[in-house]
Design a protein around this motif. Structure first.
Motif, PDB file in Angstrom:
ATOM      1  N   HIS A  44       0.838  -1.203   0.000  1.00  0.00           N
ATOM      2  CA  HIS A  44       0.000   0.000   0.000  1.00  0.00           C
ATOM      3  C   HIS A  44       0.873   1.253   0.000  1.00  0.00           C
ATOM      4  O   HIS A  44       2.024   1.227   0.454  1.00  0.00           O
ATOM      5  N   TYR A  46       1.030   3.601   1.915  1.00  0.00           N
ATOM      6  CA  TYR A  46       1.476   4.061   3.233  1.00  0.00           C
ATOM      7  C   TYR A  46       2.679   3.281   3.769  1.00  0.00           C
ATOM      8  O   TYR A  46       3.101   3.507   4.909  1.00  0.00           O
ATOM      9  N   ASP A  61      -3.126   2.087  -4.246  1.00  0.00           N
ATOM     10  CA  ASP A  61      -4.187   2.287  -3.255  1.00  0.00           C
ATOM     11  C   ASP A  61      -4.970   0.984  -3.083  1.00  0.00           C
ATOM     12  O   ASP A  61      -4.666  -0.030  -3.745  1.00  0.00           O
ATOM     13  N   SER A  62      -5.978   1.015  -2.229  1.00  0.00           N
ATOM     14  CA  SER A  62      -6.723  -0.226  -1.940  1.00  0.00           C
ATOM     15  C   SER A  62      -7.385  -0.781  -3.192  1.00  0.00           C
ATOM     16  O   SER A  62      -7.473  -2.002  -3.353  1.00  0.00           O
ATOM     17  N   PHE A  84      -7.285  -6.080   6.430  1.00  0.00           N
ATOM     18  CA  PHE A  84      -8.414  -6.165   5.490  1.00  0.00           C
ATOM     19  C   PHE A  84      -7.907  -6.256   4.043  1.00  0.00           C
ATOM     20  O   PHE A  84      -8.557  -6.849   3.186  1.00  0.00           O
ATOM     21  N   MET A  85      -6.744  -5.678   3.777  1.00  0.00           N
ATOM     22  CA  MET A  85      -6.186  -5.740   2.417  1.00  0.00           C
ATOM     23  C   MET A  85      -5.731  -7.168   2.105  1.00  0.00           C
ATOM     24  O   MET A  85      -5.919  -7.659   0.991  1.00  0.00           O
ATOM     25  N   TYR A 133     -17.340  -0.054   2.664  1.00  0.00           N
ATOM     26  CA  TYR A 133     -15.953   0.327   2.398  1.00  0.00           C
ATOM     27  C   TYR A 133     -15.085  -0.928   2.524  1.00  0.00           C
ATOM     28  O   TYR A 133     -15.323  -1.760   3.409  1.00  0.00           O
ATOM     29  N   ASN A 135     -12.397  -1.230   3.832  1.00  0.00           N
ATOM     30  CA  ASN A 135     -11.735  -1.252   5.151  1.00  0.00           C
ATOM     31  C   ASN A 135     -12.633  -1.913   6.189  1.00  0.00           C
ATOM     32  O   ASN A 135     -13.052  -1.300   7.176  1.00  0.00           O
ATOM     33  N   SER A 150     -12.031   4.368  -1.480  1.00  0.00           N
ATOM     34  CA  SER A 150     -12.115   5.827  -1.604  1.00  0.00           C
ATOM     35  C   SER A 150     -11.936   6.231  -3.068  1.00  0.00           C
ATOM     36  O   SER A 150     -12.328   7.320  -3.464  1.00  0.00           O
ATOM     37  N   HIS A 195      -6.941  10.084   9.799  1.00  0.00           N
ATOM     38  CA  HIS A 195      -7.510  11.228   9.075  1.00  0.00           C
ATOM     39  C   HIS A 195      -8.436  12.083   9.924  1.00  0.00           C
ATOM     40  O   HIS A 195      -8.602  13.268   9.654  1.00  0.00           O
ATOM     41  N   HIS A 218      -7.363  13.317   1.810  1.00  0.00           N
ATOM     42  CA  HIS A 218      -8.024  12.021   1.612  1.00  0.00           C
ATOM     43  C   HIS A 218      -9.486  12.146   2.054  1.00  0.00           C
ATOM     44  O   HIS A 218      -9.769  12.821   3.050  1.00  0.00           O
ATOM     45  N   GLU A 220     -11.288  10.315   3.721  1.00  0.00           N
ATOM     46  CA  GLU A 220     -11.584   9.858   5.092  1.00  0.00           C
ATOM     47  C   GLU A 220     -11.474  11.027   6.078  1.00  0.00           C
ATOM     48  O   GLU A 220     -11.771  10.874   7.263  1.00  0.00           O
ATOM     49  N   SER A 234      -8.489   9.526  -3.371  1.00  0.00           N
ATOM     50  CA  SER A 234      -7.813   8.372  -2.775  1.00  0.00           C
ATOM     51  C   SER A 234      -6.296   8.596  -2.795  1.00  0.00           C
ATOM     52  O   SER A 234      -5.809   9.541  -3.434  1.00  0.00           O
ATOM     53  N   THR A 235      -5.550   7.718  -2.179  1.00  0.00           N
ATOM     54  CA  THR A 235      -4.087   7.882  -2.187  1.00  0.00           C
ATOM     55  C   THR A 235      -3.564   7.846  -3.628  1.00  0.00           C
ATOM     56  O   THR A 235      -2.670   8.609  -3.987  1.00  0.00           O
ATOM     57  N   MET A 281      -0.377   0.339   9.827  1.00  0.00           N
ATOM     58  CA  MET A 281       0.480   0.211   8.649  1.00  0.00           C
ATOM     59  C   MET A 281       1.941   0.074   9.076  1.00  0.00           C
ATOM     60  O   MET A 281       2.728  -0.639   8.453  1.00  0.00           O
TER      61      MET A 281
HETATM   62  P1  13P Z   1      -6.768   4.299  -0.274  1.00  0.00           P
HETATM   63  O1  13P Z   1      -7.712   3.303  -0.844  1.00  0.00           O
HETATM   64  O2  13P Z   1      -7.052   5.697  -0.737  1.00  0.00           O
HETATM   65  O3  13P Z   1      -5.361   3.894  -0.541  1.00  0.00           O
HETATM   66  O4  13P Z   1      -6.976   4.364   1.291  1.00  0.00           O
HETATM   67  C1  13P Z   1      -6.763   3.283   2.134  1.00  0.00           C
HETATM   68  C2  13P Z   1      -6.623   3.663   3.517  1.00  0.00           C
HETATM   69  O5  13P Z   1      -6.512   2.880   4.401  1.00  0.00           O
HETATM   70  C3  13P Z   1      -6.618   5.092   3.774  1.00  0.00           C
HETATM   71  O6  13P Z   1      -6.487   5.327   5.106  1.00  0.00           O
END
Ligand code: 13P
Ligand code: SF4
Length: 321
Positions: A44, A46, A61-62, A84-85, A133, A135, A150, A195, A218, A220, A234-235, A281
């Motif tokens: 990811h 992050y 991103d996710s 969750f990913m 979501y 997440n 996102s 966030h 973001h 969130e 999103s990221t 993360m």
């Molecule tokens: P993204 O899908 O934008 O990468 O966001 C995931 C996430 O955990 C943001 O806090």
């Protein structure tokens, strides 16, 4: 030039020379273990730069990680991200080994809601579609009609073509999407612990201290923070914004490592860096990734009955495009 010297050239703007020798043995071991195990690392945005730029095969991103998890050709998938990913990658690859280096890598949003909560929401608001979501746990996804990230939340909600939906569990993402789409949204009291800490006053201060800075947030973040930003996404959308528009000075209102990772790619852009770390993360480290590949732990498993229903919600999301 040795392989590790070439890698260091890439990250030298964000990793001090004193720190680099500490990373090299783990990086070498991980690169060789990946070949032995026929493994790929999905990371990811992050992740810290030594993970993101030096050992990962797919970064994003996710949404991108969920898509790519469907496509990878490997025996083992290691998720450099949160639980969750890894579960989403497992949903898309029921027959492959999916590993998460640290089982404590959770998420405040995923923790905020259970499958029983979703069933109660359905009873309370019969007939409304449930948009969940990513997440969240696989159990929560299994109770849902469709997932979103996102990166596609707006498209997913609009694809349903209804005036009202249940969108869980992030109240801020839900509020931001409701404003964008005009769809009425019943949400949940979840929030991202990273966030939710940003404030409008902080953004105004950043602007006062850094005249001309472009602010990317973001979704969130709370809506009053998004209102203070020049762009919300999103990221991956934030990374694309920097790539496409090359702002002279930019601040990313999101997790700390994201700016380091993009800064590596854009030497002409100056990054202002308020730092909110995601403790989940940050559980993922080079030694942890090395251990995961050496011992094939921790393997992610999902009850097949739950997985079948959860996969449907993720596949419906991916079909939205
Ligand atoms: P993204 O899908 O934008 O990468 O966001 C995931 C996430 O955990 C943001 O806090
Ligand atoms: Fe969850 Fe927030 Fe961390 Fe993303 S940054 S994994 S939403 S706690």
């Amino acid at each position: 030039m040795s392989a590790s010297a070439a890698l260091y050239q890439r990250v030298q703007r964000v990793i001090p020379p004193m720190e680099w020798p500490v990373f090299v043995p783990d990086i070498d071991a991980i690169l060789s273990l990946k070949r032995q195990r026929r493994a790929v690392i999905l990371a990811h945005n992050y992740m810290t730069p030594e993970i993101f730029h030096c050992v990962s095969d797919v970064v994003g991103d996710s949404l991108l990680l969920a898509r790519e998890a469907q496509r990878v050709d490997a025996d083992v998938i290691v998720m450099a991200g949160v639980h969750f990913m890894a579960e989403t990658a497992k949903l898309m690859n029921p027959d492959r080994t999916v590993l998460i280096p640290d089982l404590r890598a959770g998420c405040s949003l995923a923790e905020s809601i259970t499958a029983a909560d979703v069933r109660l929401l359905r009873q309370r608001y019969p007939g409304l579609p449930v948009v969940t979501y990513v997440n969240t746990s696989a159990e929560v996804k299994a109770e849902s009609d469709i997932c979103c990230t996102s990166g596609n939340a707006r498209r997913v909600v609009e694809s349903l073509g209804v005036p009202e939906v249940i969108m869980i569990p992030d109240r801020y993402l839900a509020a931001n999407v409701a404003r964008e789409t005009g769809v009425r949204i019943i949400s949940w009291a979840g929030s991202c612990e990273v966030h939710e800490r940003f404030t409008p006053a902080q953004i105004r201060e950043l602007r006062a201290e850094n005249p001309g800075v472009v602010v990317l947030a973001h979704p969130e973040c709370p809506p009053d923070v998004v209102d203070e930003a020049d762009f919300a996404g999103s990221t991956a959308a934030m990374a694309d914004y920097v790539t496409d528009r090359q702002p002279g000075r930019v601040v990313l209102i999101t997790e700390c490592s994201m700016a380091d990772n993009i800064a590596v790619l854009h030497p002409k852009v100056s990054f202002v860096r308020p730092c909110n770390l995601c403790p989940h993360m940050k559980r993922i480290t080079l030694p942890g990734l090395r251990r995961a590949l050496e011992t094939l732990t921790h393997e992610v498993t999902i009850d097949p009955a739950v997985a079948d229903r959860a996969r449907l919600a993720v596949e419906r999301m991916l079909a939205v495009g």
